[in-house]
Every structure is written in C-alpha cells, then in structure tokens.
Design an enzyme around this catalytic site. Structure first.
Site, PDB file in Angstrom:
ATOM      1  N   GLU A  87      -1.490  11.979 -46.037  1.00 25.35           N
ATOM      2  CA  GLU A  87      -2.625  12.868 -46.202  1.00 25.35           C
ATOM      3  C   GLU A  87      -2.062  14.177 -46.757  1.00 25.35           C
ATOM      4  O   GLU A  87      -1.150  14.749 -46.164  1.00 25.35           O
ATOM      5  CB  GLU A  87      -3.286  13.101 -44.842  1.00 25.35           C
ATOM      6  CG  GLU A  87      -4.579  13.851 -44.934  1.00 25.35           C
ATOM      7  CD  GLU A  87      -5.215  14.083 -43.560  1.00 25.35           C
ATOM      8  OE1 GLU A  87      -6.080  14.953 -43.481  1.00 25.35           O
ATOM      9  OE2 GLU A  87      -4.835  13.401 -42.585  1.00 25.35           O
ATOM     10  N   LYS A  91       2.433  17.826 -38.887  1.00 24.81           N
ATOM     11  CA  LYS A  91       2.163  18.787 -39.960  1.00 24.81           C
ATOM     12  C   LYS A  91       1.376  19.981 -39.443  1.00 24.81           C
ATOM     13  O   LYS A  91       1.585  21.102 -39.881  1.00 24.81           O
ATOM     14  CB  LYS A  91       1.407  18.092 -41.089  1.00 24.81           C
ATOM     15  CG  LYS A  91       2.311  17.225 -41.951  1.00 24.81           C
ATOM     16  CD  LYS A  91       1.538  16.507 -43.035  1.00 24.81           C
ATOM     17  CE  LYS A  91       0.867  15.287 -42.463  1.00 24.81           C
ATOM     18  NZ  LYS A  91       0.214  14.464 -43.493  1.00 24.81           N
ATOM     19  N   ARG A 126       6.642   5.336 -34.260  1.00 24.61           N
ATOM     20  CA  ARG A 126       6.924   6.522 -35.055  1.00 24.61           C
ATOM     21  C   ARG A 126       8.265   7.106 -34.651  1.00 24.61           C
ATOM     22  O   ARG A 126       8.749   6.887 -33.544  1.00 24.61           O
ATOM     23  CB  ARG A 126       5.812   7.553 -34.916  1.00 24.61           C
ATOM     24  CG  ARG A 126       5.667   8.122 -33.517  1.00 24.61           C
ATOM     25  CD  ARG A 126       4.429   8.992 -33.370  1.00 24.61           C
ATOM     26  NE  ARG A 126       4.501  10.183 -34.165  1.00 24.61           N
ATOM     27  CZ  ARG A 126       3.678  10.451 -35.188  1.00 24.61           C
ATOM     28  NH1 ARG A 126       2.737   9.611 -35.529  1.00 24.61           N
ATOM     29  NH2 ARG A 126       3.796  11.572 -35.851  1.00 24.61           N
TER      30      ARG A 126
HETATM   31  P1  ATP Z   1       1.321  14.298 -38.918  1.00 21.76           P
HETATM   32  O1  ATP Z   1       0.826  14.104 -37.541  1.00 21.76           O
HETATM   33  O2  ATP Z   1       2.673  14.868 -39.002  1.00 21.76           O
HETATM   34  O3  ATP Z   1       0.351  14.994 -39.800  1.00 21.76           O
HETATM   35  P2  ATP Z   1       0.393  11.897 -39.987  1.00 21.76           P
HETATM   36  O4  ATP Z   1       0.646  10.541 -39.458  1.00 21.76           O
HETATM   37  O5  ATP Z   1      -0.943  12.460 -39.801  1.00 21.76           O
HETATM   38  O6  ATP Z   1       1.521  12.842 -39.470  1.00 21.76           O
HETATM   39  P3  ATP Z   1       0.174  11.118 -42.687  1.00 21.76           P
HETATM   40  O7  ATP Z   1       0.260  11.955 -43.890  1.00 21.76           O
HETATM   41  O8  ATP Z   1      -1.148  10.574 -42.319  1.00 21.76           O
HETATM   42  O9  ATP Z   1       0.750  11.975 -41.498  1.00 21.76           O
HETATM   43  O10 ATP Z   1       1.274   9.974 -42.702  1.00 21.76           O
HETATM   44  C1  ATP Z   1       1.672   9.227 -43.815  1.00 21.76           C
HETATM   45  C2  ATP Z   1       2.434   8.044 -43.316  1.00 21.76           C
HETATM   46  O11 ATP Z   1       3.615   8.468 -42.636  1.00 21.76           O
HETATM   47  C3  ATP Z   1       1.635   7.235 -42.331  1.00 21.76           C
HETATM   48  O12 ATP Z   1       1.776   5.872 -42.637  1.00 21.76           O
HETATM   49  C4  ATP Z   1       2.237   7.584 -41.001  1.00 21.76           C
HETATM   50  O13 ATP Z   1       2.111   6.535 -40.099  1.00 21.76           O
HETATM   51  C5  ATP Z   1       3.688   7.867 -41.373  1.00 21.76           C
HETATM   52  N1  ATP Z   1       4.305   8.764 -40.399  1.00 21.76           N
HETATM   53  C6  ATP Z   1       3.890   9.988 -40.039  1.00 21.76           C
HETATM   54  N2  ATP Z   1       4.671  10.500 -39.072  1.00 21.76           N
HETATM   55  C7  ATP Z   1       5.623   9.579 -38.815  1.00 21.76           C
HETATM   56  C8  ATP Z   1       6.722   9.506 -37.912  1.00 21.76           C
HETATM   57  N3  ATP Z   1       7.005  10.494 -37.075  1.00 21.76           N
HETATM   58  N4  ATP Z   1       7.485   8.387 -37.922  1.00 21.76           N
HETATM   59  C9  ATP Z   1       7.204   7.389 -38.762  1.00 21.76           C
HETATM   60  N5  ATP Z   1       6.190   7.385 -39.639  1.00 21.76           N
HETATM   61  C10 ATP Z   1       5.394   8.460 -39.664  1.00 21.76           C
HETATM   62 MG    MG Z   2      -2.768  12.035 -40.524  1.00 24.04          MG
END
Ligand code: ATP
Ligand code: MG
Length: 553
Positions: free
Chosen positions: A33, A267, A257
């Site tokens: 995102e 983020k 994760r």
């Molecule tokens: P955040 O909470 O940091 O915003 P998010 O999961 O909302 O993380 P996205 O941009 O939606 O962030 O994630 C893109 C991809 O990265 C998704 O497939 C998500 O599952 C993966 N991802 C995000 N954080 C992690 C993590 N800590 N370990 C492994 N994969 C991750």
């Molecule tokens: Mg997200």
C-alpha cells in the site's frame, strides 16, 4: 539458495502445484500500500515473492494496493520502486489496484445480480451491533431484503455521487451466523468523496480491501498470493468472492511476518517518528526502512542473505537484530576498503624520525587481493587514539605505555620514551622513537610486539565527520512493550564526532563506497557530505575488533 537446503512450506506447495500440472508456471505479486516507505519486513516479503518466481521460472508483479484514496502518495510509489530495484529485483508488470476500479465495480454488480450483495443504509454503529459476537450469531436488517433491481439502482446512484459519505455501503450477503466474523455480510464498497492520487475524482465509492485484493490477484492470474498471518481470517472471504464471481482461482497462503528486536515495523509508527522529528526522515540511518538501511551502508546482498537465513515460518517470532548485523558485517568484511581514522587524537612525536615524509603502502582489503593497495604518508608527527595510550598500564596491556613498544599498522615499531604534560598535568603529547629496521613488509628488527595501532599523519590528516548510531529503541520487543512505543526511544542513539582525522586516501574516494575504519567498524559515506567535508555513517561495529587486529601485527 543452495541445493541441499530443505524446502520451505511455500516452496513445497509450489513444487507440488507444478508437479501435478495445476499450473504450468507460477505468478506471485508484491502488493504494498503506497502509504509509507518500505521496511525490513517488506524486504522479507519481497525476497519471498520475487525469490519464488526466480527459483521456479515464474514472474512477479509489483502491485500498488491503492484502494484507499486518503493516505496514498506518489512519493511513496517512487520510493517503493527504488527500494525493490535496489534490493535486486525486477517486476514483470507495474500495476495499480486502482486500474481495476471499473472491473471491480463490474464484479460488485455481478454479485448484486446474483442476489449476493445489497445496499445497506445503516450507520456503522448499527452494522457493528447487528454483527453479533463470535459466540452469538448476528441479525440481518430490513435492507438485506432489497431486490436485485433496487440494489442495482442504489449502487448506480452511489457511484453517481448522490449520497453522502457513510450514508450507505454495499455488503456481500453471506452468512450472519458464520463463526468467521468477516463472513457476516462484510462491507465491500463504501462511499468516500475523496481525491485519489491516480484516478482523481472519477470515483466516490471505493472497494474495501477484501473486495479488491483477491480480485486483483485473480485479474492478474496470480497463482500463489502470499501474505502475512493476520490475513488467515480473510481467506474464507477471499475464496468466497472468487468462487461466486467465477474468476481465476488465485490462492492465498500465509506466513509469519518478520518481527525484529529493538525495531518497529509499521508504516504508521514509522511515519510518527518522522513527523514528530524523532528521526531526520524516512531514510534516517536508524530507521528500519530499506532506505534508512541503505543510507546507513547496509548492502542489498546482506539483507537478502538475512531474509534467506531466517526462512519462512508459520508462527510469529522475534528475530534478533544482531543476525541482520552479522550478515551486514560478513558482507562488508569481503568488500569494504580498509582505512585508518582517529576519532579522539593523541599526538605522538617520533623524535628520531628525520625524514620529511615517507609514502608507505597498505593493502586495501586483506580479504580481497584484487582490491589492491593504497599509499599512506608517514611523518614525524602522528595521531593515535587517546584510548590506545595509558600512562600507568596494567599487566598485559599491549598498547602504548611508557617504556612499551607497539607496531603502527603498515609502518614501524615505536617505543614510548616520554610523556609531555601541560601545567595542569594533562597529557599533551607523547614522545616516541621508532625502529628503522622494523618497517612492515621488510622487518629485520627481530622484535615482536603484541599490539598494533592505527594512526594518521598529523600533517596529512583529513577532517571528517563521523556519525555513530545505536539502537533507536531501548527495549527488545518494542511492539509488545508497555505504554506508547515512543516511550522506549533511546535518546542516545546518535553520537556525532564532528572532527575525526582520516588518512588522505579517504578524501579521494567517491561517495557510496563502504569502508572498514580499522579497529573501529564499518562506515559509509553519507549524502550530507560536502566537497569540503565528508560525513560518514557507522554501518555496523566490528566484533572482536581488537582481538583480531592484535594477531595481524
Ligand atoms: P505496515 O503495517 O507496516 O503498514 P502492511 O502490511 O500494512 O505493513 P503493506 O504495504 O500492506 O504493509 O504490505 C505489503 C506486503 O508486505 C504485504 O504482503 C505484507 O503482508 C508484507 N509485509 C508487511 N510487513 C511485513 C513484515 N513485517 N514481515 C513480512 N511481510 C510483511
Ligand atoms: Mg497495509
């Protein structure tokens, strides 16, 4: 990835799917995102998704999950692309979930026509109340009785902008008694009169995550849609949508994760650190962002190696950040050029040295013969580290002390003859004599010493700034620590040495190079450097630096 390594569970699934002929080739996607910069957790996901495709000859799409109009920005899109490329991966297609808005709208219409979706006028509170609890079934309201024709007309009007934000939603009609709360007639479209960074004002209704993600996967014919464990409950809905829309059967698989000690990976929280100026920006070298790590001097190779070593788990755990540091150190040991830099100088006068200047030579990297060597000027006055001298030394102190001998790295053995002090009794300089026959590489002195010190020639020293970083947080498990995560910020995470003294070879080097400052750690040039003054970030400390250097002599 070495051959003898056993497969992780996702590789097992992929190999089985290829062997059974379920798929001829695989397609994965990385779906960020664009609401912030990528962090080391994303690197894990990138390495997994791109790594799988690479290993099995498939492809990976970079898909921006930009269905939420409010938080997304073009700056983030660009930074994400930079980071993925820097990590060493190339996507097959750059795609945006917002490209599919028309198709997704069509999917919603299809559900309405099948009697599987309805427009609900309830408030969000009412909807929440009617949902029930995990142990009591929810109840359907009167809006669920609307006919397909009514729903279609209302949904068309929603799109046309006839209703205010929050006044109506479109819900999938599934099962208000499902043990999975997400299956209790989930909201799939909401009204939001907001400008979108790509589609502008074309839309005032936007699909929810669960009505965009799986459908986007399906549109792109993603075979293995890999996400983190918190999406396990979403899988029923993912499958339900695909089945009822009769579209390409993508499948969702979940892994744990990445969580790491002394680090936050959200983020939203990283943005807070930036906005509230706890750090200088998204690329502050203390940040867990990929851009921060890159600026700090971490290499893409080291990050990939780290992701490979931690493997793919099915259960959440907390990885020790020192494993990442270990991978960085291992790689830098192979590629970093060695240089001598004094952080806290003590002047040494070599009283019997009568030459003007002598150019000595030292290897750039003992781990890499092809790295060549560099010139180092030696002269009568040099700096050593203050901490490498003791006026009253304990037994087994192998550095400089009155009457004691040490080797100056790549130069001569010197002996401390006299300590000079000012009126207040502070040591101002140390007088030594050198052994002319002890020159490194052609030493015929027959003297062996146990200590080797780094040094720089006073007349030739370059002033540089050095930034030493420590962990940004004081507690191991920041995510689960008591109170607000910002309560645990380490206020001493940055130490600046405004004036360090470097051998002149450093000045001629181009930015972006990585160095080992001998006995100090690994360092890289920071973007704040000016033509007049280089600024260096400490990438990572040297482990057992002293023990190692003593042996080399
Ligand atoms: P955040 O909470 O940091 O915003 P998010 O999961 O909302 O993380 P996205 O941009 O939606 O962030 O994630 C893109 C991809 O990265 C998704 O497939 C998500 O599952 C993966 N991802 C995000 N954080 C992690 C993590 N800590 N370990 C492994 N994969 C991750
Ligand atoms: Mg997200």
């Amino acid at each position: 990835m070495s051959e003898e390594k056993s497969l992780n569970f996702i590789e097992e699934i992929v190999e089985a799917d290829l062997a059974s002929g379920k798929y001829q080739s695989i397609t994965t996607r990385f779906p960020p995102e664009p609401n912030g910069y990528l962090h080391i957790g994303h690197a894990k996901s990138i390495c997994l998704n791109f790594g799988l495709a690479k290993k099995y000859g498939g492809k990976t799409n970079l898909r921006f999950d930009d269905t939420n109009p409010v938080t997304e920005e073009t700056e983030y899109v660009e930074s994400i692309k930079d980071d993925v490329r820097w990590l060493g991966f190339e996507w097959a297609n750059e795609l945006y979930a917002s490209n599919y808005f028309e198709q997704l709208y069509g999917f919603a219409v299809k559900l309405i026509e099948k009697g599987l979706a309805y427009v609900d006028d309830s408030t969000s509170d009412e909807i929440a109340q009617q949902k029930g609890t995990p142990t009591t079934p929810g109840v359907r309201n009167q809006y669920a009785e609307r006919t397909a024709a009514e729903n279609l007309a209302l949904f068309t009007d929603m799109r046309a902008g006839k209703f205010a934000d929050g006044s109506k939603v479109l819900r999938a009609k599934i099962d208000m008694a499902s043990p999975n709360m997400l299956m209790r007639d989930p909201i799939i479209y909401r009204i939001k009169h907001a400008h979108h960074h790509r589609t502008g004002d074309a839309w005032c209704i936007y699909p929810m995550y669960d009505f965009a993600h799986g459908q986007s996967d399906s549109i792109e014919q993603i075979t293995h849609s890999i996400c983190t464990l918190e999406f396990v409950p979403h899988r029923d809905l993912y499958d339900w949508c695909i089945e009822n829309l009769e579209i390409f059967p993508s499948h969702q698989y979940e892994f744990a994760r990445l969580n790491m000690t002394y680090t936050i990976m959200s983020k939203r929280k990283l943005l807070q650190l930036v906005n509230e100026k706890h750090v200088t920006g998204w690329d502050d070298p203390r940040m867990s962002t990929i851009s921060g790590m890159r600026r700090r001097g971490y290499t893409a190779e080291a990050i990939r190696e780290f992701c490979d070593r931690i493997g793919i788990a099915k259960r959440e755990n907390l990885i020790d950040v020192s494993l990442l540091e270990f991978c960085v150190r291992e790689h830098l040991n192979k590629i970093a050029l060695r240089r001598m830099v004094i952080f806290d100088p003590l002047k040494v006068v070599i009283t019997n040295y009568t030459n003007e200047t002598e150019i000595l030579s030292s290897e750039n990297n003992p781990e890499d013969e092809t790295a060549g060597s560099r010139d180092i000027p030696f002269s009568r006055e040099i700096y050593i580290e203050k901490e490498d001298f003791m006026e009253v030394a304990p037994k087994k102190y192998f550095r400089l002390a009155p009457g004691q001998m040490v080797r100056l790295k790549s130069a001569y053995i010197i002996k401390c003859d006299e300590v000079i002090k000012d009126a207040a009794g502070n040591i101002t300089e140390v007088h030594c004599s050198y052994i002319p026959e002890s020159k490194s590489g052609s030493d015929t002195s027959g003297i062996t010493v146990k200590g080797t010190l780094h040094w720089v020639s006073v007349a030739h020293a370059e002033n540089i700034e050095v930034r030493l970083y420590d962990r940004l947080f004081k507690v191991e498990d920041v995510g689960n620590a008591e109170g607000d995560f910002k309560d645990h910020i380490n206020d001493d995470s940055l130490q600046v040495i405004a004036n360090a003294y470097a051998e002149p070879a450093l000045k001629n080097d181009k930015a972006d190079d990585r160095y080992q400052f001998i006995r100090k750690g690994y360092f890289s040039v920071d973007k704040d450097s000016t033509p007049g003054k280089l600024v260096f970030n400490r990438t990572v400390t040297l482990k057992d630096a002293w023990a190692k250097e003593v042996k080399k002599g």
